[in-house]
Design an enzyme around this catalytic site. Structure first.
Site, PDB file in Angstrom:
ATOM      1  N   ILE A   1      -9.817  -7.294   0.577  1.00 60.29           N
ATOM      2  CA  ILE A   1      -8.422  -7.593   0.839  1.00 60.29           C
ATOM      3  C   ILE A   1      -8.352  -9.085   1.155  1.00 60.29           C
ATOM      4  O   ILE A   1      -9.330  -9.680   1.594  1.00 60.29           O
ATOM      5  CB  ILE A   1      -7.808  -6.733   1.981  1.00 60.29           C
ATOM      6  N   ASP A   2      -7.199  -9.684   0.887  1.00 58.06           N
ATOM      7  CA  ASP A   2      -7.066 -11.130   1.028  1.00 58.06           C
ATOM      8  C   ASP A   2      -7.264 -11.573   2.478  1.00 58.06           C
ATOM      9  O   ASP A   2      -7.080 -10.795   3.418  1.00 58.06           O
ATOM     10  CB  ASP A   2      -5.690 -11.585   0.541  1.00 58.06           C
ATOM     11  N   LYS A   3      -7.595 -12.831   2.633  1.00 56.56           N
ATOM     12  CA  LYS A   3      -7.839 -13.418   3.961  1.00 56.56           C
ATOM     13  C   LYS A   3      -6.713 -13.109   4.946  1.00 56.56           C
ATOM     14  O   LYS A   3      -6.957 -12.702   6.082  1.00 56.56           O
ATOM     15  CB  LYS A   3      -8.019 -14.931   3.815  1.00 56.56           C
TER      16      LYS A   3
ATOM     17  N   ARG B   1       1.071  -8.356  -4.030  1.00 57.65           N
ATOM     18  CA  ARG B   1       1.815  -9.611  -3.914  1.00 57.65           C
ATOM     19  C   ARG B   1       2.447  -9.999  -5.250  1.00 57.65           C
ATOM     20  O   ARG B   1       3.616 -10.425  -5.304  1.00 57.65           O
ATOM     21  CB  ARG B   1       0.872 -10.711  -3.414  1.00 57.65           C
TER      22      ARG B   1
END
Length: 303
Positions: free
Chosen positions: A136-138, A236
């Protein structure tokens, strides 16, 4: 080689760190704040704080030093371990933590923390992703499953490939909906106009996101998203594609948005079969405080 970026402020407004994060999308806001603190950002040839409000005509030079080489080192970083057995670890990743080392983030990652916690992590072909089967993104918080051995890695990767696991996210997005739920089926690939971004592109990888509207506020909505596939930045990109970009998203969202530390996106529910027993395991974790506080403020606007 060190890199220098030069920006001249025209109509951009706001804090120095926020403006630079919007202009230099390959650098995280936390990395930009580090560069400012270290004296690597000059505004009109002077050092300023992250909170400095930019003005039209400001000339900003950002010096990006040469990054140190990657190394897989164990680091004593606290972990929120939700579950662990002989095959898997389930971690609730905080917002702001990168999952594995990369050129821009050589250390202080989830992998560095996992290496301190255990010597049992399945090796990865890439070398710098031991145990990691999905990311998962930062600036996305929430649940991740980690493989401790080759058998577990093969099982978890197979479940991801055959879409038999469960991944549900909560997100705050811009705008309101007339429908209560929907499915977005749109291929995703690297944006041909901006290689730092992903986009819906004809001929891209097959991608499917199911969403459900949970609550609506003036100008914003709380939704849940169930991933059928797991493409880079999928939620997103898909939500922007249908006109509802994530609030706080520095890469895909509008500049006028909710204050936070990046996109309001949380991996709330994770389900999969235990690699050895085949037992179905399912876990959930509430959104972080900044997410909950923002929902509280939005709910007040409804009254």
């Amino acid at each position: 080689m060190p890199t220098n970026h030069e920006i001249v402020i025209s109509d951009q407004k706001g804090r120095l760190d926020k403006v630079l994060a919007q202009e230099l999308t390959d650098l995280s806001r936390s990395r930009i704040q580090e560069l400012i603190t270290e004296g690597n950002v000059l505004v009109n040839e002077k050092s300023e704080k992250s909170s400095y409000k930019v003005n039209a005509g400001d000339k900003i030079i950002v010096h990006e030093p040469k990054l140190k080489p990657l190394s897989l080192e164990a680091e004593n970083i606290p972990l929120d371990i939700v579950y662990e057995d002989q095959d898997v670890i389930v971690v609730n990743k905080p917002q702001g933590m990168v999952v594995h080392p990369s050129a821009g983030h050589p250390d202080h990652t989830l992998v560095n923390a996992l290496l301190f916690h255990t010597k049992e992590l399945a090796q990865s072909p890439e070398g710098f992703r031991p145990g990691i089967v999905h990311r998962i993104d930062k600036d996305t918080s929430g649940l991740l499953m980690i493989a401790k051995n080759p058998k577990a890695r093969a099982s978890l990767e197979d479940q991801l490939a055959h879409k038999t696991n469960k991944r549900v996210y909560l997100a705050i997005v811009h705008g309101n909906f007339t429908e209560s739920n929907g499915t977005i089926t749109a291929p995703i690939a690297r944006n041909p106009q901006d290689r730092k971004k992903m986009a819906v592109v004809e001929g891209g990888k097959y991608a499917v996101t199911h969403f459900k509207v949970l609550e609506q506020f003036p100008g914003y909505s709380l939704i849940s998203c169930r991933l059928e596939t797991g493409r880079t930045h999928q939620i997103r990109v898909h939500m922007k594609y249908i006109g509802h970009p994530l609030a706080g998203d520095p890469l895909y969202g509008p500049k006028k948005t909710l204050k936070g530390n990046g996109q309001f996106l949380h991996a709330e529910i994770l389900g999969f079969k235990q690699p050895t027993t085949g037992k179905l395991l399912e876990f959930s974790r509430p959104v972080p405080k900044i997410f909950e506080d923002t929902l509280t403020k939005l709910r007040r606007l409804k009254k």
